[in-house]
Design a protein around this motif. Structure first.
Motif, PDB file in Angstrom:
ATOM      1  N   LEU A  31      45.855 168.795  -3.971  1.00  0.00           N
ATOM      2  CA  LEU A  31      45.088 168.275  -3.513  1.00  0.00           C
ATOM      3  C   LEU A  31      43.222 168.501  -3.755  1.00  0.00           C
ATOM      4  CD1 LEU A  31      45.889 168.820   0.464  1.00  0.00           C
ATOM      5  CD2 LEU A  31      46.399 166.717  -0.253  1.00  0.00           C
ATOM      6  N   GLN A  35      40.520 164.977  -4.812  1.00  0.00           N
ATOM      7  CA  GLN A  35      39.498 165.295  -5.003  1.00  0.00           C
ATOM      8  C   GLN A  35      38.486 165.229  -6.498  1.00  0.00           C
ATOM      9  OE1 GLN A  35      37.687 168.533  -2.634  1.00  0.00           O
ATOM     10  NE2 GLN A  35      36.200 167.212  -2.709  1.00  0.00           N
ATOM     11  N   CYS A  45      44.304 155.954   2.195  1.00  0.00           N
ATOM     12  CA  CYS A  45      42.652 156.093   2.276  1.00  0.00           C
ATOM     13  C   CYS A  45      41.875 155.203   2.170  1.00  0.00           C
ATOM     14  CB  CYS A  45      42.024 157.321   0.904  1.00  0.00           C
ATOM     15  SG  CYS A  45      42.640 158.835   1.757  1.00  0.00           S
ATOM     16  N   PRO A  52      38.057 161.657   1.093  1.00  0.00           N
ATOM     17  CA  PRO A  52      38.444 163.305   1.060  1.00  0.00           C
ATOM     18  C   PRO A  52      36.642 164.060   0.277  1.00  0.00           C
ATOM     19  CG  PRO A  52      39.498 162.486  -1.318  1.00  0.00           C
ATOM     20  CD  PRO A  52      39.621 161.430   0.144  1.00  0.00           C
ATOM     21  N   MET A  55      38.524 170.024  -0.118  1.00  0.00           N
ATOM     22  CA  MET A  55      40.400 171.221   0.248  1.00  0.00           C
ATOM     23  C   MET A  55      40.180 172.278  -0.452  1.00  0.00           C
ATOM     24  SD  MET A  55      41.225 168.747   0.813  1.00  0.00           S
ATOM     25  CE  MET A  55      41.301 166.107   0.962  1.00  0.00           C
ATOM     26  N   ALA A  60      40.668 171.416   4.944  1.00  0.00           N
ATOM     27  CA  ALA A  60      40.657 170.120   4.562  1.00  0.00           C
ATOM     28  C   ALA A  60      39.668 169.336   5.379  1.00  0.00           C
ATOM     29  CB  ALA A  60      41.376 169.359   4.568  1.00  0.00           C
ATOM     30  N   PHE A  62      37.928 165.246   5.697  1.00  0.00           N
ATOM     31  CA  PHE A  62      37.243 163.723   5.065  1.00  0.00           C
ATOM     32  C   PHE A  62      36.678 163.888   6.116  1.00  0.00           C
ATOM     33  CE2 PHE A  62      41.728 164.696   4.569  1.00  0.00           C
ATOM     34  CZ  PHE A  62      42.101 163.963   3.882  1.00  0.00           C
ATOM     35  N   SER A  88      45.493 163.612   8.455  1.00  0.00           N
ATOM     36  CA  SER A  88      45.513 163.417   6.924  1.00  0.00           C
ATOM     37  C   SER A  88      44.466 164.926   7.289  1.00  0.00           C
ATOM     38  CB  SER A  88      44.870 162.304   6.865  1.00  0.00           C
ATOM     39  OG  SER A  88      45.117 161.286   7.023  1.00  0.00           O
ATOM     40  N   ALA A  89      42.615 165.085   7.972  1.00  0.00           N
ATOM     41  CA  ALA A  89      42.576 166.453   7.854  1.00  0.00           C
ATOM     42  C   ALA A  89      43.633 167.595   8.118  1.00  0.00           C
ATOM     43  CB  ALA A  89      41.418 166.703   8.585  1.00  0.00           C
ATOM     44  N   CYS A  92      46.600 167.720   5.739  1.00  0.00           N
ATOM     45  CA  CYS A  92      45.840 168.708   4.584  1.00  0.00           C
ATOM     46  C   CYS A  92      46.235 170.165   4.400  1.00  0.00           C
ATOM     47  CB  CYS A  92      44.952 167.761   4.086  1.00  0.00           C
ATOM     48  SG  CYS A  92      45.922 166.066   3.392  1.00  0.00           S
TER      49      CYS A  92
END
Length: 163
Positions: A31, A35, A45, A52, A55, A60, A62, A88-89, A92
């Protein structure tokens, strides 16, 4: 094109490039490589125009700036934007805790949308944090807030660990 029509286009890179790299790196390393621009952003995304932010171990972050193209039929941002942002957050955040070659998938997603979002809302930040990571199941939570700390959504997730 009619005078009131809008147009949007975007590009993305081959998502399998990153998926292959992920097999050789810990979740956190992978991750952070996204980034840092070493591996490509996932196409979601670009599709939803979120980024992002950071991380780190078990966390995580975003961000997204809600736009007109996120709108539903009644003129507010579709709940799917914040749901995907939270998913997603949280995913991740869990991924940061996984070893090389170990993946995950969402089993359950619960999102509470607590206020409407429009293009005038401004930048929103979603922070996902790990609650628990076991051998086969992990859980996480997320919060979506504006720059003043006002809450727009909160969520929880259960993910299956794929070994």
């Amino acid at each position: 094109m009619a005078a009131d029509e809008r147009e949007r286009s975007y590009n993305w890179e081959d998502p399998m490039q990153g998926a292959q790299a992920a097999k050789t790196m810990s979740g956190l390393e992978y991750l952070q490589s996204i980034q840092d621009g070493i591996n490509p952003l996932p196409p979601i995304c670009q599709t939803l125009d979120f980024d992002p932010v950071s991380m780190e171990d078990g966390k995580a972050v975003f961000s997204v700036i809600p736009s007109e193209f996120h709108y539903n039929p009644i003129g507010v941002v579709h709940g799917g934007l914040l749901s995907t942002l939270c998913d997603s957050a949280m995913g991740c955040a869990i991924h940061t805790k996984l070893a090389a070659g170990v993946g995950y998938t969402t089993l359950e997603l619960k999102v509470n949308l607590v206020r409407p979002v429009t293009a005038k809302t401004g930048k929103l930040v979603c922070t996902g944090t790990v609650i628990h990571v076991g051998r086969s199941v992990a859980t996480a939570e997320a919060r979506v807030e504006d720059a003043q700390g006002k809450l727009y959504a909160h969520a929880t997730s259960t993910c299956m660990i794929l070994k």
